[in-house]
Design an enzyme around this catalytic site. Structure first.
Site, PDB file in Angstrom:
ATOM      1  N   GLU A 471      63.879 -16.771   0.435  1.00  0.00           N
ATOM      2  CA  GLU A 471      63.080 -17.921  -0.002  1.00  0.00           C
ATOM      3  C   GLU A 471      62.771 -18.850   1.169  1.00  0.00           C
ATOM      4  O   GLU A 471      63.087 -20.055   1.151  1.00  0.00           O
ATOM      5  CB  GLU A 471      63.783 -18.661  -1.148  1.00  0.00           C
ATOM      6  CG  GLU A 471      63.949 -17.789  -2.365  1.00  0.00           C
ATOM      7  CD  GLU A 471      64.401 -18.530  -3.613  1.00  0.00           C
ATOM      8  OE1 GLU A 471      64.761 -19.715  -3.528  1.00  0.00           O
ATOM      9  OE2 GLU A 471      64.382 -17.904  -4.697  1.00  0.00           O
ATOM     10  N   GLU A 547      65.925 -10.991  -6.363  1.00  0.00           N
ATOM     11  CA  GLU A 547      66.768 -11.953  -7.075  1.00  0.00           C
ATOM     12  C   GLU A 547      66.201 -12.111  -8.471  1.00  0.00           C
ATOM     13  O   GLU A 547      65.007 -12.405  -8.620  1.00  0.00           O
ATOM     14  CB  GLU A 547      66.775 -13.281  -6.312  1.00  0.00           C
ATOM     15  CG  GLU A 547      67.943 -14.169  -6.641  1.00  0.00           C
ATOM     16  CD  GLU A 547      68.032 -15.348  -5.670  1.00  0.00           C
ATOM     17  OE1 GLU A 547      68.062 -15.125  -4.444  1.00  0.00           O
ATOM     18  OE2 GLU A 547      68.063 -16.478  -6.154  1.00  0.00           O
TER      19      GLU A 547
HETATM   20  C1  GAL Z   1      67.322 -19.027  -5.806  1.00  0.00           C
HETATM   21  C2  GAL Z   1      68.032 -19.029  -4.459  1.00  0.00           C
HETATM   22  C3  GAL Z   1      69.498 -18.813  -4.628  1.00  0.00           C
HETATM   23  C4  GAL Z   1      70.028 -19.716  -5.696  1.00  0.00           C
HETATM   24  C5  GAL Z   1      69.289 -19.450  -6.977  1.00  0.00           C
HETATM   25  C6  GAL Z   1      69.795 -20.239  -8.148  1.00  0.00           C
HETATM   26  O1  GAL Z   1      66.067 -19.582  -5.743  1.00  0.00           O
HETATM   27  O2  GAL Z   1      67.513 -18.011  -3.647  1.00  0.00           O
HETATM   28  O3  GAL Z   1      70.157 -19.058  -3.417  1.00  0.00           O
HETATM   29  O4  GAL Z   1      69.830 -21.024  -5.291  1.00  0.00           O
HETATM   30  O5  GAL Z   1      67.948 -19.774  -6.768  1.00  0.00           O
HETATM   31  O6  GAL Z   1      69.020 -19.972  -9.265  1.00  0.00           O
END
Ligand code: GAL
Length: 898
Positions: A471, A547
């Site tokens: 990100e 993710e």
């Molecule tokens: C994502 C991020 C993670 C964590 C997650 C929580 O956007 O890459 O590190 O913060 O959100 O939902």
């Protein structure tokens, strides 16, 4: 294979080299002090020009850094002097996390960072004894740092040797120039700013430290590269490059030769000889230079590395020996270096996903931060192994090392257990996410950090792709495109065999970065349709969910009413309770950017070309307690499929149902102890790998349901009226009974049921026993909302390390012997004292109910001799660490798997 047999096999191979080479933990016997205000006037600014030369080996694109002239900074600081009296400092062994003992609510540390005292300057000191042989001019002595958080600088006998700022990097410093016979003083300075991370980064020398004594001419750091350019079941080509380094003043002629052996993935023992005298060649290495030796060999009928259950993670070890040659000294082995590797092919298919050895393997992964719950970030083999075993039990076959290089040992474990790893380098590049994160050093360090990372990890068969960043704030801009291009090119120049990816949460398919990447990695946006647009834009590239989900819940805590849809934004329904900081364990809640597991499964099924997903997260972690990160607030996350203590949330079973569809299982939620809900609607949800489930409430069928349609991944009975009694779910597959689960109403808390995860632990002062306590009623049923305060005590040769209960809001320090149960459960972590023998008894007591105890037998001590005044336990070593210098490793590995 017994330990004795292991020695018999290895000793003839390594004997000559082990006389001149040692590779030892330098973990015991340190003194430590933390300062919340700077005690020494040093800073990264003053130290930087002395750190940067360490990066020279990892810079190809720019100029090398000269060692500055003049007196190095800090040489007059008292802590680096032998004369300094450190008696009042704390005695510690490494790996060490100075912040984990707490207390919580440390000044200046946000909920996002876990509210623990990570900030400040930390000094470590240790004496180091060198023999006359060590300093006779024929040897080099290095300090290998697996990871130190952060901005580490090192002095030996009052001389600054250099350092490395990125806390997740592994790096080496040469002690030789200032090592003297007799006693030496090693001093390490670390410096952690406030606001340097989005999660709990830990603090201290939190990974292993190694003392490496080798001949001046030796295999260089990260000095072998093994690839398998052609692989089939009948034959494989193994290519090996060896970098021979000469740190001496004389020209050296060296014979290089490599043997390959099979490696037992469960015991770590070297097995049969597969290849002898491969890469046999003689090289002449000038002083201060390196020589590359290349060779390749064919292996017939190779045993391939692949992820279970369909494949097996077979491993090999290549043992490279350097022997002095010429000038009448031919044949004397001067270095031996072992490289563990696997033979496997990977293909990244835009339409079919990942192929390992030609077989499609769906990526069923989780993202994980590096802390290990209540023991913090101090690397512990057993803690990591337990996490991976739990994830594997769920059916996970992949890990994403979010968002940084992991401990090298994690990859050794992944190799052996057959996990596929998305190895990630950074959480930001030149634009930061917090005021003191990596962006501060990006311009100077991104190239050396990236190259060192890839060189360290590229021989691991478990690593299937490199993530150059998570990100990245500039992901959508031309700057993001050019930075991404540079990092991608670095990765490819160090490892042309694997693809690059980056986890993009907002870049569109037309962003320059998307064009740069080999694999399109999408965070969350895939579920909202981006899988399709990226696939259309890049029809030749694989797409995966780097993710997904970010589902949140408090284990065992069910809130009403329950959302009727297949997911719910928290706060929009009855799914959260801000007064207690609870999130409902119906496993439907998620922050606006995320989704429930059900919603993610639906997206994955709707876009079958997607290679799979990495769920955020496998385990809860310290910090980022979304949505309760404010003040007052919680201290650890709600995202985990498993809670911080390692207790499974209900969510574990919805993943298991999908990821291990051939495992007979069925799981009911919620618990069935609701005295205040008699007569009220209390939905019952069931996760199962079956195709039909019938629910019985107090013996009466509430209906038999067939596997729901394409957008629903749970069986649900949303109109059940609560009454005291029991629930029973009977699952069927193909019409036959498949699995059964039940819940029954618990009575009052009456006893503590204490269990331990393994019957015996290694006697090395490091291995851990995980002791679980369930608050139970008189008939042994867990009392699901019990919050009794439990006090642990340990007798015999063991020590209580920490306690936890998986409750993100619990602000009692992890080091406390007393811990409230959360949703009926609590955990104690205990280690055996090094060098003692006997039984450890762990007792748990709570007011008004019957206590419990459990015995953890300990195995015999495996004590290794190391340099220094303090006896050093033989902590676990892993194959990558063998380098022939750690024959002791096998004993530890054997004793771990009991
Ligand atoms: C994502 C991020 C993670 C964590 C997650 C929580 O956007 O890459 O590190 O913060 O959100 O939902």
């Amino acid at each position: 294979m017994s330990l004795h047999e292991f020695f018999l096999i290895l000793c003839p191979l390594f004997l000559s080299a082990t006389e001149s080479v040692s590779y030892l933990h330098l973990n015991a016997g340190w003194k430590f002090s933390r300062f919340t205000s700077n005690p020494d006037s040093l800073s990264y600014d003053t130290l930087k020009s002395w750190m940067l030369p360490l990066a020279n080996d990892f810079i190809v694109n720019g100029g090398k850094y000269p060692t500055p002239s003049g007196t190095p900074p800090g040489n007059n600081v008292p802590y680096v002097q032998a004369s300094f009296d450190d008696n009042s400092w704390q005695s510690v062994d490494l790996p060490h996390d100075w912040a984990i003992a707490g207390p919580f609510n440390a000044p200046g540390i946000s909920g996002g960072m876990g509210r623990l005292p990570t900030n400040g300057v930390g000094w470590y000191r240790r004496s180091l004894t060198a023999t006359a042989d060590d300093v006779d001019g024929s040897k080099s002595t290095f300090l290998d740092v697996d990871g130190a958080m952060s901005y580490a600088a090192i002095w030996l006998n009052g001389n600054l040797l250099g350092g490395w700022p990125y806390g997740y990097a592994s790096w080496r410093v040469d002690l030789t120039p200032h090592l003297k016979a007799g006693s030496n003083i090693l001093a390490v300075r670390l410096d952690n700013a406030l606001d340097n991370s989005r999660w709990y980064p830990g603090a201290g020398i939190y990974r292993n430290l190694w003392l490496v004594k080798v001949d001046k001419t030796h295999v260089a750091q990260f000095g072998t590269t093994i690839t398998t350019p052609s692989v089939s079941s009948s034959s494989a080509t193994v290519s090996l490059e060896v970098t021979v380094e000469n740190k001496g003043n004389a020209i050296r002629q060296v014979d290089v030769s490599t043997n390959i052996y099979t490696l037992d993935p469960s015991t770590g023992a070297a097995g049969t000889t597969v290849v002898t005298s491969f890469t046999t060649t003689t090289v002449t290495v000038n002083p201060g230079t390196k020589q590359l030796v290349k060779g390749s060999v064919n292996i017939s009928n190779p045993s391939l590395w692949g992820p279970p259950p369909a494949q097996t993670p077979h491993l090999y070890v290549a043992v490279t020996t350097l022997s002095a040659s010429g000038n009448g000294v031919s044949g004397t082995a001067i270095d031996t270096y072992s490289t563990t590797f696997g033979i496997r092919s990977i293909a990244y298919d835009a339409n079919n996903g990942l192929l390992v050895n030609g077989q499609h393997v769906r990526v069923q992964g989780t993202c994980n931060h590096h802390d290990q719950g209540s023991i913090g970030t101090a690397f512990n083999f057993r803690a990591t192994q337990r996490q991976l075993q739990t994830l594997q039990e769920m059916g996970a076959n992949a890990l994403r090392t979010s968002h940084n290089p992991p401990a090298p040992d994690l990859l050794d474990l992944a190799d052996r257990m057959g996990f596929m790893v998305l190895d990630e380098a950074f959480d930001c590049w030149s634009q930061g996410k917090t005021s003191n994160d990596y962006h501060v050093i990006y311009s100077d360090w991104h190239e050396p950090d990236m190259r060192a990372f890839v060189r360290r990890d590229r021989n691991h068969p478990s690593v299937i792709a490199w993530s150059i960043g998570n990100e990245i704030p500039e992901q959508s801009t031309s700057q993001g495109g050019s930075e991404g291009q540079e990092l991608h090119d670095i990765v490819k120049s160090e490892d042309p065999t694997r693809q690059s990816t980056s986890a993009m949460n907002s870049a569109s398919q037309t962003a320059p970065l998307a064009n740069v990447l080999d694999i399109e990695g999408l965070n969350y946006q895939g579920e909202y349709g981006a899988y399709g647009s990226f696939h259309s834009q890049f029809p030749g590239k694989m797409v995966w969910g780097t993710e997904t989900a970010s589902c949140i819940s408090s284990r065992g805590t069910y809130l009403f009413p329950v959302a009727s849809g297949n997911g719910a934004g928290y706060g929009s329904s009855g799914g959260s309770d801000s007064s207690h900081m609870w999130i409902s364990a119906y496993e439907l809640e998620n922050p606006g950017w995320g989704g429930s597991p059900d919603q993610v499964f639906m997206a994955q099924d709707n876009f079958p070309f997607v290679a799979g997903e990495f769920v955020w997260t496998g385990f809860d972690y310290i910090g980022e307690p979304t949505p309760y990160g404010g003040n007052p607030g919680a201290r650890s996350s709600y995202f985990g499929i498993v809670d911080l203590a390692g207790f499974k949330k209900d969510r574990f079973y919805i993943y298991q149902a999908r990821w291990r569809s051939d495992l007979p299982m069925v799981h009911i939620l919620p618990h069935w102890t609701w005295p205040e809900r008699v007569g009220q609607i209390t939905p019952v949800h069931v996760f199962s790998s079956a195709d039909e489930v019938e629910l019985f409430v107090n013996g009466v069928s509430a209906g038999r349901k067939t596997r729901p349609g394409s957008s629903v991944y749970r069986f649900r009975w949303d109109n059940v009226q609560y009454s005291t009694g029991d629930l029973r779910a009977v699952a069927y597959k193909n019409g036959n009974q498949w699995a059964v689960d039940s819940r029954k109403t618990a009575g009052n808390a009456a006893a503590l049921n204490v269990t331990v995860d393994r019957a015996s632990i290694a006697g090395d002062g490091v291995d851990l026993a995980y002791v679980s306590v369930a608050v139970s009623d008189a008939s042994g049923t867990v009392v699901p909302r019990a919050d009794n305060t439990i006090t642990f005590s340990v007798s015999g040769p063991g020590t209580l390390v920490s306690t936890d209960n998986g409750d993100p809001t619990d602000m009692v320090a992890f080091s406390s012997a007393s811990r409230k149960a959360f949703s009926g459960l609590a955990l104690a972590i205990v280690k055996a004292n090094a060098g003692a023998t006997g039984q450890i008894t762990i007792s748990a007591a709570a007011d008004g109910i019957t206590g419990g105890k459990v015995l953890a037998r300990r195995t015999g001590a495996n004590v290794a001799e190391v340099d220094g005044p303090v006896p050093q336990p033989a902590i676990r070593h892993m194959p990558a660490r063998w380098k022939t210098r750690t024959i002791l490793s096998a004993s530890k590995w054997n004793s771990v798997d009991i």
